[in-house]
Scaffold this motif. Structure first.
Motif, PDB file in Angstrom:
ATOM      1  N   THR A 202      59.240 -38.565  12.644  1.00  0.00           N
ATOM      2  CA  THR A 202      57.815 -38.827  12.426  1.00  0.00           C
ATOM      3  C   THR A 202      57.479 -40.289  12.679  1.00  0.00           C
TER       4      THR A 202
ATOM      5  N   SER B 177      55.229 -41.816  15.731  1.00  0.00           N
ATOM      6  CA  SER B 177      54.086 -42.680  15.386  1.00  0.00           C
ATOM      7  C   SER B 177      54.160 -43.993  16.155  1.00  0.00           C
TER       8      SER B 177
ATOM      9  N   TYR C 128      54.478 -41.484   6.035  1.00  0.00           N
ATOM     10  CA  TYR C 128      55.886 -41.078   6.029  1.00  0.00           C
ATOM     11  C   TYR C 128      56.802 -42.139   5.418  1.00  0.00           C
TER      12      TYR C 128
END
Length: 396
Positions: free
Chosen positions: A79, A83, A118
């Motif tokens: 994640t 990103s 996250y």
């Protein structure tokens, strides 16, 4: 005793990291218990961290910010990796559309924005939490503290950022520390509504440490170079203007100054481009990249002239260090220059251009007496400023 958290990226060789080492060395540990969080435990300055500070363990998600995207994905931080890809694409598009010279600042903002959901929070609550290096989202969003403090080290008038995004973050801090009055002014020119939060606390300097370190490697090859030796300690980046330095030396060579050698201590993302520029200008034997040095002080001490060719600065730590070592100094007229050098006394300020740098060097090369006057002035000044920490204690 108050519990303080200080957060920064890592301890790679750099001015901000040197100022952090100095601050930790001089902290009042009888009154304050310091936890130091580094996103990544790496860098040549790791062994300079005061043993009185408690270095927290790495958190895997935060350590990714000092890894490549490929390594982040390889470590299964998917994640965060995606990103970062998204932020890079977004920033690259912005850079092309707006013709931004250095979109990396905007990319960092976006990286944090996209990665925040996250990233884990830290459960311990602190009396004060200090974010020492922008962007400051970790302290703003993931830490519980009675006081939140952010540090600014650069000239924000020259940094391309998303102001709206930044303001959302800055408003979560009780205090913002600028390292000089000029740094404060440039910040407030962009974020006027934050004026009540901003306090000036200069980088803590330790003249005895710097002078002692300057004596540790007296046998460096540079000492035996009989040419006129210029020194710059700097990141190899657009902001620091090393490309302009190469072009300025070419002008001087064309004017017949073939006995000038310009040494650079430092590393950075522009190294390949700068090496190409050096070769293109036929300066391989005159413009010399020495690479990363944990101890740059013997090199500064050995030079005939210290030059800071930056496009912008907050307050260059290396310029103060060159003063401590009694060197004559030339800096470009970046917007905060007058807060660092009093022109004609402790240094010379030249026009911020290739011709300006070349002209400033030529003037100081010819005027031996002027160099001596500046050198003598700097050698007789007192640069210790540990009293600046009292301002921080007051803020806390």
């Amino acid at each position: 005793m108050k519990n303080i958290l200080i957060a920064s990226f890592d301890m790679e060789v750099g001015g901000v990291e040197r100022s952090l080492v100095s601050m930790l060395d001089h902290f009042d540990y009888k009154q304050y218990a310091i936890d130091l969080m580094l996103y990544k435990h790496q860098g040549d300055f790791m062994n300079l961290i005061s043993h009185k500070a408690n270095l927290l363990g790495e958190i895997p998600q935060y350590s990714t910010f000092r890894k490549s995207i490929a390594k982040t994905l390889q470590d299964r931080q998917y994640t965060i990796g995606f990103s970062r890809i998204l932020s890079k694409v977004h920033a690259d598009i912005l850079g092309r559309v707006r013709q931004v010279a250095e979109p990396g600042y905007y990319q960092m903002q976006l990286m944090w924005k996209y990665a925040l959901p996250y990233l884990p929070k830290v459960e311990k609550e602190y009396d004060a939490a200090i974010s020492y290096l922008w962007p400051h989202y970790f302290i703003a969003e993931k830490i519980k503290a009675k006081k939140k403090i952010a540090w600014i080290h650069t000239d924000y008038s020259n940094v391309e950022t998303n102001v709206k995004l930044d303001l959302e973050m800055w408003r979560k801090f009780d205090h913002i520390i600028a390292v000089s009055n000029a740094c404060k002014d440039s910040f407030l020119a962009k974020y006027r509504e934050l004026e009540s939060k901003v306090v000036v606390i200069e980088n803590i300097t330790s003249p005895d440490f710097i002078r002692n370190m300057a004596e540790k490697e007296a046998a460096i090859p540079m000492v035996n170079d009989e040419r006129f030796k210029i020194m710059t300690v700097s990141r190899l980046s657009h902001a620091k203007g090393i490309d302009n330095a190469v072009k300025a030396l070419r002008i001087l060579k064309d004017k017949g100054y073939k006995d000038i050698a310009w040494y650079i201590v430092g590393y950075g993302g522009d190294e390949a481009a700068i090496k190409e520029l050096i070769a293109m200008n036929g300066l391989d034997d005159q413009f010399i990249l020495l690479g990363k040095k944990t101890n740059p002080y013997p090199y500064i001490k050995a030079c005939d002239l210290y030059v800071q060719p930056s496009r912008y600065e907050g307050k260059a730590v290396t310029v103060t260090e060159a003063k401590i070592l009694g060197r004559p100094i030339l800096i470009t007229n970046y917007s905060t220059a007058k807060s660092q050098v009093e022109d004609g006394y402790d240094g010379i300020i030249c026009e911020l251009s290739v011709d300006g740098i070349a002209g400033g060097i030529e003037r100081l090369y010819k005027k031996h007496e002027l160099r001596n006057d500046i050198s003598n002035h700097n050698s007789n000044q007192e640069f210790s400023n540990t009293y600046e920490l009292d301002k921080l204690y007051g803020v806390i």
